[in-house]
Design a protein around this motif. Structure first.
Motif, short mmCIF file in Angstrom:
data_model
loop_
_atom_site.label_atom_id
_atom_site.label_comp_id
_atom_site.label_asym_id
_atom_site.label_seq_id
_atom_site.Cartn_x
_atom_site.Cartn_y
_atom_site.Cartn_z
N GLY A 118 0.83 -1.19 0.00
CA GLY A 118 0.00 0.00 0.00
C GLY A 118 0.86 1.25 0.00
N VAL A 119 0.19 2.39 0.08
CA VAL A 119 0.90 3.67 -0.02
C VAL A 119 1.91 3.84 1.10
CG1 VAL A 119 0.62 6.17 0.03
CG2 VAL A 119 -1.04 4.77 -1.21
N GLY A 120 1.50 3.57 2.34
CA GLY A 120 2.40 3.75 3.48
C GLY A 120 3.62 2.86 3.39
N SER A 121 3.40 1.61 2.99
CA SER A 121 4.52 0.70 2.87
C SER A 121 5.48 1.14 1.77
CB SER A 121 4.01 -0.71 2.56
OG SER A 121 5.09 -1.60 2.37
N THR A 122 4.93 1.59 0.63
CA THR A 122 5.78 2.06 -0.46
C THR A 122 6.59 3.28 -0.05
OG1 THR A 122 4.20 1.23 -2.10
CG2 THR A 122 5.78 2.89 -2.83
N MET A 123 5.93 4.21 0.65
CA MET A 123 6.64 5.41 1.11
C MET A 123 7.78 5.05 2.06
SD MET A 123 3.23 7.74 1.77
CE MET A 123 4.07 9.02 2.69
N SER A 124 7.47 4.19 3.02
CA SER A 124 8.50 3.82 4.00
C SER A 124 9.60 2.99 3.36
CB SER A 124 7.87 3.07 5.17
OG SER A 124 7.14 1.95 4.74
N PRO A 504 -4.65 5.81 8.59
CA PRO A 504 -5.20 4.54 9.07
C PRO A 504 -4.10 3.59 9.52
CG PRO A 504 -6.15 5.14 6.95
CD PRO A 504 -5.00 6.07 7.18
N PRO A 505 -4.42 2.69 10.44
CA PRO A 505 -3.43 1.71 10.88
C PRO A 505 -3.12 0.69 9.79
CG PRO A 505 -5.55 1.23 11.86
CD PRO A 505 -5.71 2.54 11.16
N THR A 506 -2.01 -0.01 9.94
CA THR A 506 -1.67 -1.12 9.04
C THR A 506 -2.76 -2.19 9.17
OG1 THR A 506 0.67 -0.67 9.40
CG2 THR A 506 0.09 -2.83 8.51
N ASP A 507 -3.11 -2.84 8.06
CA ASP A 507 -4.18 -3.84 8.11
C ASP A 507 -3.79 -4.96 9.08
OD1 ASP A 507 -3.33 -6.46 6.32
OD2 ASP A 507 -2.36 -4.61 5.63
#
Length: 617
Positions: A118-124, A504-507
């Motif tokens: 997802g977006v957050g994972s890609t950014m990090s 939002p939190p990580t799934d």
């Protein structure tokens, strides 16, 4: 200085053998990207431990540590906590187990394991790649400065009438030689050559320590050092008065900012503990952990690093510092305000080490540079090829393509890192920037990622971005990076928490997979409860207090292993005996409280996870 024919033969033969072995082992690395980056997880833990120790036995760091012991005496054993050197204790106690259980190839790949897709994972994911590559460039520049000074002092040919250009030319020559096997050899080549280099450096270190013991009496040493130089227990102030012996040393203490020593020590300990809880930075240390065959072997490898590195390295450092105190004072005083304490190491070697041993020691120190340079360079292809090219650009390329891309990336980073090194002249400044500014910006996000379930990819990204935006300008500013650490930590923590709570939190499925496999302690109750509700409950990690006790014991163990060889070289036999007894007692305790409790897999780990490729024995 003038090297004898015997010394030159030893140096040339040894470096030739190193390159030949590295090139020979490259056949193993060329089979796949995993073989290049991790040695296909087939290398034994003790070889990786010796390799890791050899990679930390770098020439720039040795110059720095000799100067620290010369000026600060026994209290200098605490100053390297700036790295922090005791992070290996945290790794051996629990973090290597947690990290190796992931079965990933790089720190950036671990990010997806922790934060999902997802977006957050890609950014990090992208920001940790950027951080890792900035770190590689910083370390390469740091190593280049040290090897240039060293080569110019010892090689018999003057390549330029300008001393600084002479250092640059020799730096380029040694970097070029090292690159021959580093680029092509990958992890197999790095590890095998570093094991050989460690053996040579250990023999040479012991020899230098013996020469110092035989040459400088305790009485002479006491007469040439200020009161308190041989004391290991820190006071409120440093209180080392060099005015009547070497006035420039007092100026250096004031410049370093260590006079209020307990305040400095508390700040260093605070910073060091936090950075150790954050786990290894995405560099050669992390790659060694991920290269081990099993989680238990990862922990054993990290423990071995302290055992094989501290005593041997400090035998060399103490020997060089003691010989310099005994016989280099006149030259240092003659330099006045322009004194360069980083020249202590080449002076001592050129004047007090006999032919043959000098060649071996120079070859060993050159090899130490090659080790740290190789280990650092090896990290870059793993991040660029695996985490950018393979993931975002060409995921279906052949393994040969990825390996050739790795060659190109390694070559590019050597060129760029060397270019940065051309413009730097101060080892201490580069080191302070790496360990305080760059690592300082890494701390907040990487502490939170292990211990707080709610922390997500966006929080990680913004915490890391804040750190990089803080750290990179400091490389061009006259600002004490250690003093700036508390403010940096506050800014990065605020950015990380805000980025987390505003998104939002990580799934939960990703968090559950991470928790089942890694089994960290910390604030993971909602994930634990979710698994219970699904009928997949696994036991909590009950080891927090035992791990904290072992860390305390490990810090004492680490310090005693560092202090014992120094006491030996300065011939303080009572203190040496006490340090050895403490090391033996703490080792026995850790055998019972740590080693006997090591497990590859946490209790309740599903069989399917245990059997996954890259994780099974």
């Amino acid at each position: 200085m003038s090297l004898t024919g015997l010394d030159l033969i030893i140096i040339i033969a040894y470096l030739g053998l190193t390159v030949a072995i590295g090139m020979f082992m490259s056949g193993q690395a060329s089979k796949s990207l995993k073989g290049y980056a991790l040695g296909s997880n087939k290398l034994p833990w003790y070889a990786l431990g010796l390799s890791n120790a050899s990679g930390m036995f770098d020439i720039s760091g040795t110059m720095w540590l000799v100067y620290l012991l010369f000026i600060y005496g026994l209290q200098s054993v605490y100053i390297p906590w700036l790295w922090p050197t005791f992070n290996q204790v945290f790794l051996m106690i629990f973090l290597s187990l947690w990290l190796r259980r992931s079965g990933v190839m790089t720190g950036a790949e671990w990010i997806e394991f922790r934060f999902g897709k997802g977006v957050g994972s890609t950014m990090s994911h992208l920001v940790v790649v950027v951080f890792a590559l900035v770190m590689v460039l910083g370390y390469l520049a740091y190593g280049f400065v040290g090897i240039g000074k060293f080569g110019a002092a010892f090689m018999p040919w003057e390549l330029s009438s300008d001393p600084h250009m002479n250092e640059i030319y020799y730096g380029l020559i040694v970097v070029g030689l090292t690159s021959l096997y580093v680029i092509k050899g990958g992890m197999f080549s790095v590890v095998i050559t570093e094991v050989m280099q460690y053996i040579v450096m250990t023999v040479a270190s012991i020899a230098v320590g013996i020469i110092a013991i035989q040459t400088v009496s305790p009485e002479l040493l006491d007469s040439l050092t200020p009161d308190g130089w041989a004391g290991i227990f820190p006071g409120w102030r440093l209180d080392l008065d060099w005015n009547e012996i070497l006035p420039s040393a007092n100026s250096k203490i004031a410049e370093d900012g260590y006079e209020l020593f307990q305040i400095f020590l508390m700040l260093v300990l605070f910073k060091g503990l936090l950075q150790s809880f954050a786990g290894p930075a995405p560099n050669y240390d992390m790659q060694r952990v991920l290269s081990t065959r099993t989680p238990k072997e990862a922990a054993m490898m990290s423990g071995l690093v302290t055992v094989v590195l501290a005593p041997a390295r400090y035998m060399l450092i103490a020997g060089l510092a003691v010989l310099a105190i005994g016989f280099y004072m006149t030259q240092l005083n003659a330099m006045g305000g322009d004194v360069d304490f980083e020249l202590i190491l080449p002076f001592v070697l050129s004047n007090f080490i006999p032919a043959g041993l000098l060649g071996l020691l120079i070859a060993g120190l050159l090899a130490a540079f090659m080790s740290s340079f190789a280990a650092t360079t090896n990290a870059a292809p793993a991040y660029v090829v695996n985490d950018i090219y393979k993931r975002y650009i060409n995921p279906n390329a052949s393994e040969k393509t990825y390996v050739w891309m790795s060659y190109a990336v390694a070559a590019l980073f050597i060129v760029v890192g060397t270019a940065f090194g051309l413009y730097a002249t101060d080892i201490n400044f580069l080191l302070q920037w790496i360990v305080s500014a760059l690592y300082g910006g890494y701390t907040a996000s990487n502490v939170l990622k292990w211990y707080w379930w709610r922390f997500n990819g966006q929080g990680y990204f913004w915490g890391m971005v804040a750190g990089l935006l803080f750290a990179i300008p400091m490389a061009f500013m006259d600002l004490n990076a250690l003093h700036a650490f508390p403010l940096m930590l506050a800014v990065c923590t605020a950015a990380a928490i805000a980025g987390t709570l505003l998104t939002p939190p990580t799934d939960m499925e990703t968090l559950e997979k991470f928790y089942i496999k890694t089994r960290p302690w910390g604030f993971w109750d909602p994930v634990q409860q979710s698994l219970v509700d699904k009928g997949q409950g696994v036991p909590k990690n009950p080891d927090f207090w035992r791990d904290m006790m072992n860390i305390g014991i490990g810090l004492v163990w680490h310090t005693s292993l560092t202090a014992a060889p120094i006491f030996m070289v300065i011939q303080h036999w009572t203190e040496m005996t006490i340090a050895i007894v403490i090391a033996v007692i703490t080792t026995a305790v850790l055998k019972s409280t740590w080693y006997d409790n090591l497990k590859d897999y946490a209790e309740g780990t599903p069989e399917a996870e245990i059997k996954k490729e890259g994780y099974a024995k």
